[in-house]
Write an enzyme that holds these catalytic residues in place. Structure first.
Site, PDB file in Angstrom:
ATOM      1  N   GLY A   1       7.825  28.179  61.025  1.00  0.00           N
ATOM      2  CA  GLY A   1       7.832  27.425  62.282  1.00  0.00           C
ATOM      3  C   GLY A   1       7.461  25.975  62.093  1.00  0.00           C
ATOM      4  O   GLY A   1       7.510  25.439  60.981  1.00  0.00           O
TER       5      GLY A   1
ATOM      6  N   ARG B   1       3.938  19.712  57.115  1.00  0.00           N
ATOM      7  CA  ARG B   1       2.618  19.097  56.911  1.00  0.00           C
ATOM      8  C   ARG B   1       2.640  17.579  57.150  1.00  0.00           C
ATOM      9  O   ARG B   1       1.586  16.965  57.248  1.00  0.00           O
ATOM     10  CB  ARG B   1       2.067  19.445  55.526  1.00  0.00           C
ATOM     11  CG  ARG B   1       1.693  20.922  55.437  1.00  0.00           C
ATOM     12  CD  ARG B   1       0.894  21.288  54.214  1.00  0.00           C
ATOM     13  NE  ARG B   1       0.355  22.636  54.313  1.00  0.00           N
ATOM     14  CZ  ARG B   1       0.917  23.732  53.802  1.00  0.00           C
ATOM     15  NH1 ARG B   1       2.061  23.659  53.159  1.00  0.00           N
ATOM     16  NH2 ARG B   1       0.343  24.924  53.945  1.00  0.00           N
TER      17      ARG B   1
ATOM     18  N   GLY C   1      14.940  25.724  51.381  1.00  0.00           N
ATOM     19  CA  GLY C   1      15.003  24.310  51.032  1.00  0.00           C
ATOM     20  C   GLY C   1      14.601  24.075  49.585  1.00  0.00           C
ATOM     21  O   GLY C   1      13.698  24.726  49.055  1.00  0.00           O
TER      22      GLY C   1
ATOM     23  N   HIS D   1      14.622  22.291  58.309  1.00  0.00           N
ATOM     24  CA  HIS D   1      14.899  23.676  58.720  1.00  0.00           C
ATOM     25  C   HIS D   1      16.231  23.773  59.462  1.00  0.00           C
ATOM     26  O   HIS D   1      17.007  24.720  59.262  1.00  0.00           O
ATOM     27  CB  HIS D   1      13.800  24.195  59.663  1.00  0.00           C
ATOM     28  CG  HIS D   1      12.438  24.262  59.062  1.00  0.00           C
ATOM     29  ND1 HIS D   1      11.417  23.418  59.422  1.00  0.00           N
ATOM     30  CD2 HIS D   1      11.912  25.101  58.120  1.00  0.00           C
ATOM     31  CE1 HIS D   1      10.322  23.726  58.743  1.00  0.00           C
ATOM     32  NE2 HIS D   1      10.596  24.738  57.943  1.00  0.00           N
TER      33      HIS D   1
END
Ligand code: PAF
Length: 284
Positions: free
Chosen positions: A31, A188, A148, A37
Site C-alpha cells: 500500500g 518511504r 519493481g 506501483h
C-alpha cells in the site's frame, strides 16, 4: 474494482476468471501506492485481462526496531488510484487472515541471495518477504506477477524462489520509476520533506557516476564504490552499503562479469532509502 478481504473470496474470483479463459496478473504491495506501483498495474494490464492487487503491510518482514507501526496505511487513496488505473480486484487481508494465530510455522528461506546488501542490516527481512510472497502466490493463482526493479535484491530472491518451488507464475520485473530529480519513487519518500527529497537525489546521481566509470573501463570496484559512498555522505546521508555485484547471482562483482548491479542503501535522518542501477557491459 471490487475489494475483498478473505483468501476464499480472492481465490474464487481468480479461478472464475481463469475458467472463463481470462489471464490474470498479480501486483503484491504494502500500500501507500505511488506511480511506481501504478506502473506495475499498467504493465500487468498490457499482458493480462485482469489485474489483482494486494495491500498487506506484512509484519514478518519488519525487524523489531523498524517502521511497521508507522508504515503509512492509506487504503482509501490507494483504492481510488488502483480503480483509476484499471485494477479489477483488490485483496486486503487482515494479519489474522494471513497468519492465523499459532498456525503459521513455515518459513521460506532462499539461501545465498539474501545475506548480503539489505540482508546484512535487516536480518530475517527476506525470509519474511519470501514467506508472504509464497503464501500470496498460493492465494492468488495468477499467470504473471509484477515487481519493481527498485527492490533488486527482493526481485532476485522472488525469481529464485518461484523457480525453485515451481510456482506456475511468470515473474516480471519493471523498471524503477523516478522523480524528475532522479530519486527513486518509494513509499518511504513520504517520510522526507521537499528539501530532503532534493538532497536524496544524490543517491541516483552517484549510482550513475559509478555505472559510467565502470562502463568507461574501470574495474577497481572497491575504489569506485568508496568514491560514490563519499559523494553520498558529503550530502549528509549515512551509507549502509554501496556495493557492486554480479546482477545474476548478487555475488561480489568480478572484472569478467558482463551483467552488474550497483546497489546502495543510505539513511537520511531516520529514513532508510535504497536504489540501484543494473547494466550489461555488452560482452559476447
Ligand atoms: O515490495 C513490497 O512491497 C513487499 O516486500 C511485498 C513484495 C509486497 C511483500 O510484502
Amino acid at each position: 474494482m471490487k475489494t475483498v478481504h478473505t483468501i476464499a473470496e480472492v481465490r474464487a474470483q481468480v479461478r472464475a476468471w481463469q475458467q472463463a479463459g481470462d489471464s490474470v496478473a498479480f501486483v503484491p504491495t504494502m500500500g501507500n501506492l505511488h506511480e511506481g506501483h501504478i506502473t506495475l498495474v499498467r504493465e500487468g494490464l498490457k499482458q493480462a485481462r485482469h489485474v489483482v492487487c494486494s495491500i498487506f503491510v506484512n509484519p514478518t518482514q519488519f525487524g523489531p526496531n523498524e517502521d511497521f507501526d508507522k508504515y503509512p496505511r492509506t487504503l482509501a487513496e490507494d483504492s481510488a488510484k488502483l480503480a483509476a488505473a484499471g485494477c479489477s480486484l483488490l485483496f486486503v487481508p487482515s494479519v489474522d487472515e494471513m497468519y492465523p494465530a499459532g498456525k503459521t510455522q513455515t518459513v521460506v528461506h532462499v539461501p545465498g541471495l539474501g545475506e548480503a546488501l539489505c540482508g546484512k542490516s535487516r536480518p530475517g527481512h527476506f525470509d519474511g518477504v519470501s514467506t508472504v510472497v509464497s503464501k500470496l502466490f498460493n492465494i492468488v493463482p495468477a499467470d504473471i506477477a509484477l515487481f519493481g526493479e527498485k527492490d533488486f535484491q527482493q526481485l532476485a530472491i522472488i525469481r529464485r524462489m518461484a523457480a525453485d518451488l515451481c510456482f506456475p507464475v511468470r515473474i516480471i520485473g519493471v523498471s524503477t520509476v523516478r522523480e524528475a530529480s532522479g530519486l527513486a519513487m518509494s513509499s518511504r519518500n513520504g517520510y522526507l520533506d521537499a528539501s530532503q527529497k532534493q538532497t536524496a537525489a544524490v543517491i541516483y546521481r552517484s549510482l550513475c557516476q559509478a555505472r559510467d566509470a565502470i562502463a568507461g573501463g574501470r574495474r577497481d570496484f572497491a575504489a569506485v564504490a568508496a568514491e560514490a559512498s563519499a559523494n553520498i555522505e558529503s550530502a549528509g546521508l549515512v551509507i549502509d552499503y554501496f556495493d557492486i555485484r554480479n546482477g545474476h547471482d548478487l555475488k561480489p562483482a568480478a572484472a569478467s562479469d558482463d551483467y552488474l548491479v550497483i546497489a546502495t542503501a543510505a539513511r537520511l535522518g531516520s529514513t532508510r532509502l535504497i536504489d540501484n542501477v543494473s547494466f550489461s557491459l555488452g560482452k559476447s
